[in-house]
Design an enzyme around this catalytic site. Structure first.
Site, PDB file in Angstrom:
ATOM      1  N   HIS A  22       0.869  -1.207   0.000  1.00  0.00           N
ATOM      2  CA  HIS A  22       0.000   0.000   0.000  1.00  0.00           C
ATOM      3  C   HIS A  22       0.892   1.239   0.000  1.00  0.00           C
ATOM      4  O   HIS A  22       1.475   1.594   1.016  1.00  0.00           O
ATOM      5  CB  HIS A  22      -0.903   0.020   1.247  1.00  0.00           C
ATOM      6  CG  HIS A  22      -1.819   1.202   1.302  1.00  0.00           C
ATOM      7  ND1 HIS A  22      -3.159   1.072   1.610  1.00  0.00           N
ATOM      8  CD2 HIS A  22      -1.634   2.532   1.097  1.00  0.00           C
ATOM      9  CE1 HIS A  22      -3.731   2.268   1.580  1.00  0.00           C
ATOM     10  NE2 HIS A  22      -2.812   3.170   1.290  1.00  0.00           N
TER      11      HIS A  22
ATOM     12  N   HIS B 103       1.557   5.375  -1.682  1.00  0.00           N
ATOM     13  CA  HIS B 103       1.202   6.559  -2.483  1.00  0.00           C
ATOM     14  C   HIS B 103       2.485   7.176  -3.012  1.00  0.00           C
ATOM     15  O   HIS B 103       3.357   7.544  -2.228  1.00  0.00           O
ATOM     16  CB  HIS B 103       0.487   7.614  -1.623  1.00  0.00           C
ATOM     17  CG  HIS B 103      -0.775   7.113  -1.001  1.00  0.00           C
ATOM     18  ND1 HIS B 103      -2.010   7.288  -1.573  1.00  0.00           N
ATOM     19  CD2 HIS B 103      -0.999   6.440   0.157  1.00  0.00           C
ATOM     20  CE1 HIS B 103      -2.941   6.756  -0.809  1.00  0.00           C
ATOM     21  NE2 HIS B 103      -2.359   6.227   0.248  1.00  0.00           N
TER      22      HIS B 103
ATOM     23  N   ASN C  42      -5.223   7.267  -5.938  1.00  0.00           N
ATOM     24  CA  ASN C  42      -5.958   8.496  -5.580  1.00  0.00           C
ATOM     25  C   ASN C  42      -5.236   9.759  -6.048  1.00  0.00           C
ATOM     26  O   ASN C  42      -4.935  10.662  -5.272  1.00  0.00           O
ATOM     27  CB  ASN C  42      -6.260   8.554  -4.067  1.00  0.00           C
ATOM     28  CG  ASN C  42      -5.012   8.596  -3.201  1.00  0.00           C
ATOM     29  OD1 ASN C  42      -3.958   8.089  -3.585  1.00  0.00           O
ATOM     30  ND2 ASN C  42      -5.122   9.219  -2.042  1.00  0.00           N
TER      31      ASN C  42
ATOM     32  N   LYS D 214      -9.331  -0.284  -5.707  1.00  0.00           N
ATOM     33  CA  LYS D 214      -9.351   0.393  -4.409  1.00  0.00           C
ATOM     34  C   LYS D 214     -10.704   1.036  -4.145  1.00  0.00           C
ATOM     35  O   LYS D 214     -11.199   1.827  -4.951  1.00  0.00           O
ATOM     36  CB  LYS D 214      -8.256   1.475  -4.386  1.00  0.00           C
ATOM     37  CG  LYS D 214      -8.199   2.299  -3.102  1.00  0.00           C
ATOM     38  CD  LYS D 214      -7.804   1.445  -1.897  1.00  0.00           C
ATOM     39  CE  LYS D 214      -7.943   2.194  -0.588  1.00  0.00           C
ATOM     40  NZ  LYS D 214      -6.718   2.770  -0.109  1.00  0.00           N
TER      41      LYS D 214
ATOM     42  N   HIS E 144     -10.406   1.185   1.999  1.00  0.00           N
ATOM     43  CA  HIS E 144     -10.185   2.181   3.043  1.00  0.00           C
ATOM     44  C   HIS E 144     -11.343   1.979   4.013  1.00  0.00           C
ATOM     45  O   HIS E 144     -12.450   2.462   3.763  1.00  0.00           O
ATOM     46  CB  HIS E 144     -10.157   3.604   2.485  1.00  0.00           C
ATOM     47  CG  HIS E 144      -9.828   4.603   3.551  1.00  0.00           C
ATOM     48  ND1 HIS E 144      -8.613   5.230   3.648  1.00  0.00           N
ATOM     49  CD2 HIS E 144     -10.554   5.030   4.616  1.00  0.00           C
ATOM     50  CE1 HIS E 144      -8.599   6.004   4.722  1.00  0.00           C
ATOM     51  NE2 HIS E 144      -9.761   5.907   5.329  1.00  0.00           N
TER      52      HIS E 144
ATOM     53  N   HIS F 247      -4.447  -0.609   6.089  1.00  0.00           N
ATOM     54  CA  HIS F 247      -3.926   0.203   7.197  1.00  0.00           C
ATOM     55  C   HIS F 247      -4.803   0.097   8.442  1.00  0.00           C
ATOM     56  O   HIS F 247      -5.351   1.081   8.925  1.00  0.00           O
ATOM     57  CB  HIS F 247      -3.721   1.665   6.781  1.00  0.00           C
ATOM     58  CG  HIS F 247      -4.784   2.273   5.911  1.00  0.00           C
ATOM     59  ND1 HIS F 247      -6.120   2.216   6.219  1.00  0.00           N
ATOM     60  CD2 HIS F 247      -4.696   2.957   4.750  1.00  0.00           C
ATOM     61  CE1 HIS F 247      -6.802   2.843   5.271  1.00  0.00           C
ATOM     62  NE2 HIS F 247      -5.965   3.287   4.359  1.00  0.00           N
TER      63      HIS F 247
ATOM     64  N   ASP G 147       1.452   2.678   3.550  1.00  0.00           N
ATOM     65  CA  ASP G 147       0.579   3.842   3.392  1.00  0.00           C
ATOM     66  C   ASP G 147       1.393   5.129   3.468  1.00  0.00           C
ATOM     67  O   ASP G 147       0.912   6.159   3.932  1.00  0.00           O
ATOM     68  CB  ASP G 147      -0.554   3.865   4.427  1.00  0.00           C
ATOM     69  CG  ASP G 147      -1.649   4.861   4.063  1.00  0.00           C
ATOM     70  OD1 ASP G 147      -1.714   5.295   2.892  1.00  0.00           O
ATOM     71  OD2 ASP G 147      -2.427   5.230   4.968  1.00  0.00           O
TER      72      ASP G 147
ATOM     73  N   HIS H 177       2.931  14.655   1.476  1.00  0.00           N
ATOM     74  CA  HIS H 177       2.304  15.959   1.208  1.00  0.00           C
ATOM     75  C   HIS H 177       3.368  17.014   1.475  1.00  0.00           C
ATOM     76  O   HIS H 177       4.131  16.872   2.431  1.00  0.00           O
ATOM     77  CB  HIS H 177       1.141  16.223   2.174  1.00  0.00           C
ATOM     78  CG  HIS H 177      -0.036  15.331   1.977  1.00  0.00           C
ATOM     79  ND1 HIS H 177      -0.998  15.568   1.027  1.00  0.00           N
ATOM     80  CD2 HIS H 177      -0.420  14.205   2.616  1.00  0.00           C
ATOM     81  CE1 HIS H 177      -1.923  14.623   1.084  1.00  0.00           C
ATOM     82  NE2 HIS H 177      -1.598  13.769   2.033  1.00  0.00           N
TER      83      HIS H 177
ATOM     84  N   ALA I 168      -4.106  14.813   5.480  1.00  0.00           N
ATOM     85  CA  ALA I 168      -3.771  13.568   6.182  1.00  0.00           C
ATOM     86  C   ALA I 168      -2.726  12.805   5.385  1.00  0.00           C
ATOM     87  O   ALA I 168      -2.849  12.680   4.169  1.00  0.00           O
ATOM     88  CB  ALA I 168      -5.019  12.717   6.344  1.00  0.00           C
TER      89      ALA I 168
HETATM   90  C1  NCD Z   1      -3.567   9.142   2.148  1.00  0.00           C
HETATM   91  C2  NCD Z   1      -3.135  10.194   1.105  1.00  0.00           C
HETATM   92  O1  NCD Z   1      -2.631  11.231   1.499  1.00  0.00           O
HETATM   93  O2  NCD Z   1      -3.290   9.919  -0.090  1.00  0.00           O
HETATM   94  N1  NCD Z   1      -3.558   9.741   3.446  1.00  0.00           N
HETATM   95  C3  NCD Z   1      -3.467   9.088   4.628  1.00  0.00           C
HETATM   96  O3  NCD Z   1      -3.567   9.732   5.662  1.00  0.00           O
HETATM   97  N2  NCD Z   1      -3.271   7.808   4.697  1.00  0.00           N
HETATM   98  C4  NCD Z   1      -4.885   8.602   1.770  1.00  0.00           C
HETATM   99  C5  NCD Z   1      -5.247   7.337   2.513  1.00  0.00           C
HETATM  100  O4  NCD Z   1      -4.653   6.280   2.277  1.00  0.00           O
HETATM  101  O5  NCD Z   1      -6.125   7.395   3.376  1.00  0.00           O
HETATM  102 ZN    ZN Z   2      -3.287   5.125   1.664  1.00  0.00          ZN
END
Ligand code: NCD
Ligand code: ZN
Length: 346
Positions: A15, A17, A43, A101, A138, A176, A249, A253, A265
């Protein structure tokens, strides 16, 4: 004990990003250094909702890899209420799309295009079941009446239980996980259900969000939970139960988007992910269970071969920088300015 070393089969991240554009270019090498493969979250804005989009995104990830890297991005599709059974068939035939997803609409970052009512996509889930294409969840309800710390437990009661009964042959991953309720549901649950666990939910409890003030870099979804839940997660991953496997996860950002009146988040753990997991297993006296959690349970669930290469970890401290580069913007990694207790060798 500075030169105590362990060798593991090269692990995978189930998992992750990695975003897009310049951000992608600066974060992908961190994962590629440690992992052979990663399940890539869809996403983006707009979401990666079609096979064509996923294959193009895959190419961009491959382009961002360091010279010589054999890291494989395992693509996913973002489930929307417009997703068709035909798209699922095409995904299954593509050879590069490994899961779909499910974001309940509005549950987290870039989840606005998610699903409002899961029943509306039952024909799509039916098609996934036929192809054995896993549903990654999720697992949080978005009902504003439900306390934010209870949203995972309520998701299990209101949705997951129904889904596993309706689709007993559909492989599902509760992603997660953060609660004792999730651990208990998955460990004794249906055969096709598994869960990923992040390093940050294994290392921190919810006090970390408020330690000495409001700490935006400890804000992620699902939220960190009470200590008893963290302990349940550590118990689950160190138990050897094959239904639990590694999924960071890691969610980068830019600093400004986190240190904000309405901060995003997501926690960036990719830089030191494996070292952080090693710390958890070491503290629990379960280093011998780390390899299966990180490198065996995931591919076994997905019906993929285990990796053949190895990596080495050394029990020695290493510094984590205050900031990292996120494609020309400033990023703040997990435990910024602190230290890891393990170090990936090489
Ligand atoms: C993730 C994101 O920023 O894409 N943020 C997070 O807090 N985990 C999205 C997600 O997996 O919930
Ligand atoms: Zn995630």
């Amino acid at each position: 004990m500075t030169d105590f070393r362990i060798q593991l089969t090269r692990p995978d991240d189930w998992h992750l990003h990695v975003r897009d554009g310049q951000m992608l270019e600066s974060v992908v090498p961190d994962s590629a250094r440690q992992f052979a493969r990663a399940i890539i979250m869809p996403n983006l804005k707009p979401p990666v909702a079609t096979v064509v989009q996923a294959l193009e995104y895959r190419k961009r990830i491959l382009m961002a890899l360091p010279e010589g890297s054999e890291f494989q991005p395992l693509m996913t599709l973002y489930l929307t209420e417009q997703t068709t059974p035909e798209e699922i068939r095409a995904a299954a035939d593509s050879g590069h799309i490994h899961a779909v997803k499910y974001y309940p609409a509005g549950a987290t970052t870039n989840a606005a295009s998610g699903v409002g009512d899961i029943r509306r996509v039952f024909p799509v889930l039916e098609q996934m079941q036929q192809h054995g294409l896993p549903l990654l969840m999720h697992g949080e309800v978005t009902d504003p009446e439900v306390d934010v710390f209870d949203r995972e437990a309520v998701f299990i009661e209101r949705e997951l239980d129904m889904l596993v009964q309706e689709f007993p042959g559909l492989p599902m991953v509760l992603e997660h996980i953060t609660t004792r309720a999730a651990v208990e549901y998955v460990q004794d649950g249906p055969d096709k259900l598994a869960a990923t666990v992040t390093a940050h939910h294994l290392l921190l409890n919810r006090n970390a969000i408020f330690q000495g003030g409001l700490r935006p870099h400890h804000y992620c979804l699902p939220l960190l939970k009470r200590e008893q839940h963290r302990q349940a997660l550590v118990g689950a991953v160190t138990s050897g139960n094959a239904r639990f496997f590694l999924g960071t996860d890691s969610a980068p950002h830019p600093r400004g988007a986190k240190e904000s009146d309405c901060g995003c988040a997501g926690i960036y753990t990719a830089r030191n992910a494996l070292e952080l997991y090693a710390e958890v297993f070491d503290e629990a006296g379960a280093l011998d269970r780390l390899e299966a959690f990180a490198a065996f349970h995931g591919p076994d669930f997905y019906g993929m071969p285990r990796n053949s290469g190895t990596i080495e970890l050394e029990r020695t401290e290493a510094e984590i920088p205050e900031t990292v580069d996120f494609g020309g913007q400033v990023g703040v990694p997990f435990r910024a300015g602190g230290r890891t207790r393990w170090r990936l060798v090489g």
